[in-house]
Design a protein around this motif. Structure first.
Motif, PDB file in Angstrom:
ATOM      1  N   LYS A   1       0.835  -1.201   0.000  1.00  0.00           N
ATOM      2  CA  LYS A   1       0.000   0.000   0.000  1.00  0.00           C
ATOM      3  C   LYS A   1       0.880   1.265   0.000  1.00  0.00           C
ATOM      4  O   LYS A   1       0.610   2.225  -0.720  1.00  0.00           O
ATOM      5  CB  LYS A   1      -0.882  -0.030   1.266  1.00  0.00           C
ATOM      6  N   ALA A   2       1.940   1.236   0.827  1.00  0.00           N
ATOM      7  CA  ALA A   2       2.820   2.411   0.930  1.00  0.00           C
ATOM      8  C   ALA A   2       3.449   2.738  -0.426  1.00  0.00           C
ATOM      9  O   ALA A   2       3.632   3.898  -0.769  1.00  0.00           O
ATOM     10  CB  ALA A   2       3.903   2.159   1.976  1.00  0.00           C
ATOM     11  N   GLN A   3       3.759   1.699  -1.187  1.00  0.00           N
ATOM     12  CA  GLN A   3       4.399   1.923  -2.485  1.00  0.00           C
ATOM     13  C   GLN A   3       3.392   2.386  -3.531  1.00  0.00           C
ATOM     14  O   GLN A   3       3.725   3.148  -4.431  1.00  0.00           O
ATOM     15  CB  GLN A   3       5.100   0.658  -2.958  1.00  0.00           C
ATOM     16  N   GLU A   4       2.153   1.911  -3.382  1.00  0.00           N
ATOM     17  CA  GLU A   4       1.148   2.254  -4.396  1.00  0.00           C
ATOM     18  C   GLU A   4       0.396   3.539  -4.066  1.00  0.00           C
ATOM     19  O   GLU A   4       0.185   4.385  -4.920  1.00  0.00           O
ATOM     20  CB  GLU A   4       0.153   1.093  -4.542  1.00  0.00           C
TER      21      GLU A   4
ATOM     22  N   TRP B   1       0.594   4.913   4.680  1.00  0.00           N
ATOM     23  CA  TRP B   1       1.061   5.465   5.953  1.00  0.00           C
ATOM     24  C   TRP B   1       0.025   5.244   7.050  1.00  0.00           C
ATOM     25  O   TRP B   1       0.366   4.890   8.179  1.00  0.00           O
ATOM     26  CB  TRP B   1       1.378   6.954   5.797  1.00  0.00           C
ATOM     27  N   ASP B   2      -1.248   5.418   6.716  1.00  0.00           N
ATOM     28  CA  ASP B   2      -2.297   5.171   7.715  1.00  0.00           C
ATOM     29  C   ASP B   2      -2.224   3.736   8.228  1.00  0.00           C
ATOM     30  O   ASP B   2      -2.354   3.484   9.427  1.00  0.00           O
ATOM     31  CB  ASP B   2      -3.688   5.403   7.094  1.00  0.00           C
TER      32      ASP B   2
ATOM     33  N   ASP C   1      14.438  -1.059   1.502  1.00  0.00           N
ATOM     34  CA  ASP C   1      14.969  -1.172   0.128  1.00  0.00           C
ATOM     35  C   ASP C   1      14.279  -0.161  -0.779  1.00  0.00           C
ATOM     36  O   ASP C   1      14.915   0.546  -1.555  1.00  0.00           O
ATOM     37  CB  ASP C   1      14.674  -2.550  -0.490  1.00  0.00           C
ATOM     38  N   TYR C   2      12.947  -0.119  -0.640  1.00  0.00           N
ATOM     39  CA  TYR C   2      12.166   0.766  -1.494  1.00  0.00           C
ATOM     40  C   TYR C   2      12.553   2.221  -1.245  1.00  0.00           C
ATOM     41  O   TYR C   2      12.796   2.999  -2.176  1.00  0.00           O
ATOM     42  CB  TYR C   2      10.673   0.545  -1.221  1.00  0.00           C
TER      43      TYR C   2
ATOM     44  N   VAL D   1      10.384  10.138   3.176  1.00  0.00           N
ATOM     45  CA  VAL D   1       9.694  11.432   3.152  1.00  0.00           C
ATOM     46  C   VAL D   1       9.406  11.858   1.712  1.00  0.00           C
ATOM     47  O   VAL D   1       8.280  12.252   1.377  1.00  0.00           O
ATOM     48  CB  VAL D   1      10.532  12.509   3.891  1.00  0.00           C
ATOM     49  N   THR D   2      10.417  11.756   0.845  1.00  0.00           N
ATOM     50  CA  THR D   2      10.218  12.255  -0.527  1.00  0.00           C
ATOM     51  C   THR D   2       9.262  11.377  -1.332  1.00  0.00           C
ATOM     52  O   THR D   2       8.639  11.852  -2.276  1.00  0.00           O
ATOM     53  CB  THR D   2      11.554  12.385  -1.282  1.00  0.00           C
ATOM     54  N   SER D   3       9.123  10.116  -0.944  1.00  0.00           N
ATOM     55  CA  SER D   3       8.171   9.258  -1.667  1.00  0.00           C
ATOM     56  C   SER D   3       6.738   9.573  -1.250  1.00  0.00           C
ATOM     57  O   SER D   3       5.798   9.037  -1.819  1.00  0.00           O
ATOM     58  CB  SER D   3       8.479   7.770  -1.395  1.00  0.00           C
TER      59      SER D   3
END
Lengths: 418, 553
Positions: free
Chosen positions: A14-17, A23-24, A106-107, A132-134
């Motif tokens: 979810k964090a990547q998509e 984050w939630d 890694d991500y 942060v930047t992602s």
């Protein structure tokens, strides 16, 4: 445990998509972990270490749930001042470690590197910059960092100020410790307080700061006692316990509950049996995920990590009447500041105090100030016939830290100690 | 001779003592001593300085607390060269008010220390003289030349080879805002030392200073006036990479990220990257095709890579007459001669039938019979466009490096990135792993396609990955699964490169590794797009060189 792993995978994806939604979910996981560490204790681990884990988990989960309750920092940012504002300090090193709970390092690291950030930079910084930047980790209103102990601090926070608009104070810690340096740094601390009052719109409580420093002095005495007791008694922990202790000493210092925790640990340890194995003095960061280290050190009756320079990096009795000067002196006399001689001296003092059987120095990827001096420390140990092992690896990024190589080196070293 | 490295060093004070100073600019062949005394992962500039300092060239060295690596350099030198005058000046990061006051005190302490060491007396008058003399020699910081490419240099202290290469290619260095490019000119006032300290701290700030706002303003302003920017970083110095990441986002000018490591061996790498960058800024004018009077005209493109040397003969209609591939031996010149003979034989031509020969690849300058040489980046661009004009992004994985190249619709290079000095994700990496798996390199791909279990190879470094593979073998993992894990590790690394030039389809893969179906599949999975691979992916660079030859006949 399968459910936990599934949730981790779900939050990771979810964090990547969808960073915000991810984050939630991650925050939800942190909160659940507070519950787990409080009510579902691990077997074979001292209650004190488990309380410490829960305390750190709560610091992270509670702070992150309320944007105005914390500022970003590094581990040397004076948390006492943030506490006097009624806020917490969340260090980037600490946050980076917690994010690894979702296997996202890694991500995040790749994300930062793809932006152009150097692959040779410290992985704590890369993880945080990527997080942060992602768009996964949200930004608070302010940040505080110090030039101690590495070059990355100023540049990481400056970069994030540009990318995310988070204002920050850099505390420039001079190399040399003298009266002029104390005045220079104390002046910056005072200016920082004034600036934070304006930016945060919160009043600063000088009385609270003095109280914090008093509690800190008390806590440091208890910490010393803890290490004296560790010399004698068995006190089962995990590799990660040392890291939690390091974080606690830098982020919870001055808080009453942290003092009470160390007092609790001292009481608990006194009733434990005598430790008859080998005692290790650990120098610098510890790669908490490394299987080999976990295998040899978790709840071990054979090897006990006795002390770490990163926990006992300062030995100052703080002058409560001169709080800014006291905090300036604390930073200036930190083991990581100034010449490497300061570090060698401190490690020798710790050896004198706690009589470990051996020293292990961990060279964390990208940490020039630590790895650049490790050979000097080894030469110093050689003069004193103290066995010392230098391990190269990475405190976070498994891709830079091969367990097979660490295993061979560590096992050979431990065999040598027998 | 006293050596120094940092622009905040009070050089003029030592000159006022009558001392000779030199800014240490190391160029070494190895970091043998530095690696043993410090650590291989320390900034390579600092390791180079340590090597130079140990050589005995300097009677004294004045350092500043400019970065973590230099702080440790001081510690090591103090231990290893106790007889030397070694001083570390604590430069504050704050340049105004309190910072200035503190630095003034530190400079006075330094003067005292040098008086004690040398037995000489410091004189303010002398300092004033030195400063006045320098004022007259100042040149403008920005200088643009007409009818030439104008390039600006930014980033960490510039390696002298950068300006040298630019000058050799008739390119003007419009500005050099790195620490080594700045001139020393300071105002002199009544308070000689105090004003001097003020001037020192007010220099164009480097990345360790707190106030870098002026820095950016000036960089943006200067960048506007040039054709392109070389952004220099030093290996294992991470401070400038942040700025590069930011400037890449805000500056509209073409920018080359160039990492150097202060070894003399790195010259070839610097040259390739810079030449490719210059070629992309000013694509050579396409010459009018000569009328050959009905007689066929042939040109040769030759690509001297680290693993193979490839040659293509093309006629004036841009048709490939013949090609050949031979393994590059220890001497690239000899392999070139071999491939020349072979390709001529295949084409049924003689040496004198060739109107022009253009070389490319790492060994391009060592081919005596070539008329001209062009970088492999431009040649891959031309070659890819020749084989398939729809291609916009190329992934080239060769023996020792991998690169991603972005093309415009005319096949001109718009952007490119190359891997760093690391074999991870290259042909050499595959070779090392194939050896460990005890299979031939040509079998790695087909083997990977048979994989049933997903294995993650996490190590990025060839040496680490090799030991990771050994552990997997020890754990009885299947060869096919390990091979596939390796292919996916290469794909991950490649994807990172491709992302840095922008993921714009259509994609093409070139170089020897394009023959590995395992890697191709893994890259396609990652890209979620097909890769175009021409029948002989190794000859794309040579074909590009041949086209260049045709265009310049």
């Amino acid at each position: 445990m399968e459910i936990v792993e599934k949730f981790i995978q779900y939050a990771n994806k979810k964090a990547q998509e969808e960073p915000e939604k991810g984050w939630d979910r991650m925050l939800m996981g942190f909160k659940a972990n507070c519950f787990r560490t409080r009510f579902l204790p691990k077997k074979g681990i001292a209650a004190g270490y488990q309380k410490l884990e829960n305390m750190m988990m709560r610091l992270v989960a509670d702070s992150l749930s309320h944007k105005d309750s914390y500022v970003w920092g590094n581990i040397f940012a004076p948390c006492e001042i943030m506490h006097a504002f009624g806020m917490n300090s969340l260090s980037i090193e600490c946050l980076a470690c917690f994010l690894t709970g979702y296997h996202l390092e890694d991500y995040f690291i790749d994300f930062a590197q793809d932006l152009g950030v150097a692959p040779t930079l410290c992985s704590y910084h890369k993880t945080f910059v990527g997080a942060v930047t992602s768009g996964v980790v949200p930004a608070p209103s302010y940040a505080v960092t110090t030039s101690l102990s590495c070059d990355g601090n100023l540049n990481t926070f400056r970069f994030l100020q540009k990318k995310k608009g988070v204002g920050f104070t850099l505390l420039d810690v001079p190399y040399k410790d003298d009266e002029a340096a104390v005045g220079y740094l104390a002046g910056q601390l005072e200016e920082m307080v004034q600036k934070m009052e304006k930016v945060l719109g919160k009043p600063f409580d000088m009385g609270k700061l003095r109280q914090e420093l008093e509690t800190e002095n008390e806590t440091r005495k208890e910490l010393k006692k803890l290490y004296q007791l560790l010399q004698v008694h068995y006190y089962p922990g995990e590799v990660v316990s040392q890291l939690y202790l390091m974080m606690g000493v830098h982020l919870l210092m001055g808080k009453q509950e942290f003092l009470e925790l160390i007092q609790f640990m001292n009481k608990e340890i006194e009733g434990n049996p005598v430790f008859e194995g080998k005692k290790i003095l650990w120098v610098h960061l510890i790669p908490f995920y490394q299987e080999t280290l976990q295998h040899y050190f978790n709840s071990s009756r054979d090897y006990q990590v006795l002390a770490s320079d990163i926990v006992l990096d300062c030995d100052e009795e703080l002058d409560v009447e001169r709080p800014y000067e006291a905090l300036a002196e604390k930073l200036l006399r930190n083991v990581f500041n100034g010449s490497y001689k300061q570090k060698t001296k401190r490690v020798l003092e710790l050896m004198e105090l706690y009589r470990p059987d051996a020293v292990i120095h961990f060279n964390h990827w990208g940490c020039k100030q630590a790895s650049g001096g490790s050979i000097l420390l080894k030469e110093e140990m050689k003069k004193r016939d103290v066995p010392m092992l230098i391990l190269d690896g990475d405190g976070i990024d498994k891709r830079n830290s091969h367990d097979g190589q660490i295993k061979t080196r560590l096992e050979a070293f431990l065999e040598m100690l027998e | 001779m006293i050596g120094y490295i940092c622009k905040y060093t009070p050089v003029e004070i030592l000159e006022a003592f009558g001392e000779k100073l030199e800014r240490i600019q190391p160029e070494v062949t190895s970091f043998e001593q530095a690696d043993a005394m410090m650590h291989p992962n320390i900034c390579s500039f600092v390791k180079g300085v340590l090597e130079e300092a140990l050589s005995g060239k300097y009677e004294g060295i004045v350092l500043t607390t400019c970065c973590d690596s230099v702080r440790r350099l001081y510690d090591v030198l103090k231990e290893k060269k106790p007889e030397m005058f070694l001083y570390i000046l604590d430069v504050p990061r704050i340049t105004g008010g309190a910072g200035r006051k503190l630095y003034e005190q530190r400079i006075l302490e330094f003067i005292k220390a040098y008086e004690d060491f040398s037995g000489k007396k410091f004189s303010e008058e002398k300092l004033k003289e030195v400063l006045e003399k320098k004022k007259g020699t100042a040149e403008p910081m920005l200088s643009l030349k007409k009818d030439r490419l104008n390039i600006g240099i930014l980033g960490a202290r510039a390696n002298p080879n950068i300006a040298k290469i630019l000058e050799e290619h008739q390119v003007s260095v419009a500005f050099d805002l790195t620490c080594t490019g700045l001139q020393r000119r300071f105002e002199t006032g009544k308070e000689v030392v105090s004003d001097y300290v003020h001037g020192l701290l007010r220099q164009f700030p480097c990345m360790r200073m707190k106030a870098a706002a002026n820095r950016e303003k000036l960089m943006e302003e200067y960048a506007d006036s040039v054709d392109g920017i070389v952004y220099h970083t030093v290996q294992f110095c991470d401070n400038y990479s942040y700025e590069y990441a930011w400037l890449k986002e805000i500056l509209k000018k073409p920018m080359l990220l160039l990492e150097t490591d202060n070894t003399s061996q790195s010259y070839g790498q610097i040259l390739t990257r810079m030449e490719a960058f210059l070629e992309s800024l000013a694509p050579a004018e396409k010459a009018e095709k000569k009328v050959t009077g009905g007689k066929a005209m042939y040109v040769l493109g030759i690509d001297s890579g680290s693993t193979s040397t490839n040659a293509v003969i093309m006629d004036e209609k841009r048709e490939i007459k013949a090609f050949a591939v031979v393994r590059t031996g220890a001497k690239s010149g000899e392999s070139a001669q071999k491939v020349l003979e072979l390709v001529l034989e295949k084409a049924g031509l003689k040496r004198e039938d060739l109107a022009k020969i253009v070389s490319t690849g790492y060994g391009r300058v060592s081919i005596p019979f070539a008329d001209e040489n062009v970088t492999e980046i431009s040649c891959h661009g031309k070659g890819a466009h020749y084989f398939n004009p729809k291609i916009r992004t190329i992934l080239d994985i060769g023996g020792q490096d991998s690169k991603a190249i972005r093309l415009d619709e005319n096949g001109e290079v718009v952007d490119f990135v190359m891997n760093d000095k690391c074999a991870a994700g290259t042909g050499r990496f595959l070779e090392a792993i194939a050896r460990t798996l005890e299979i031939d390199i040509s079998e790695v791909g087909p083997e990977a396609l048979k994989s049933k279990e997903e294995i993650e190879i996490t190590s990025m470094c060839t040496v680490f990955a090799e030991s990771e593979v050994i552990s997997l073998i020890a754990n009885n993992k299947e060869k096919a699964d390990i091979a596939n894990g390796i292919c996916r590790a290469i794909a991950n690394k490649s994807y990172s490169l491709l992302k840095r030039v922008g993921l714009i389809p259509d994609y093409m893969m070139t170089g020897g590794v394009a023959k590995n179906p395992g890697v191709v599949r893994a890259v396609e999975d990652k890209l979620k797009a097909k890769l175009y691979i021409c029948p002989e992916p190794e000859i794309v660079g040579a074909a590009g060189a041949a086209i260049y030859a045709l265009e310049h006949c």
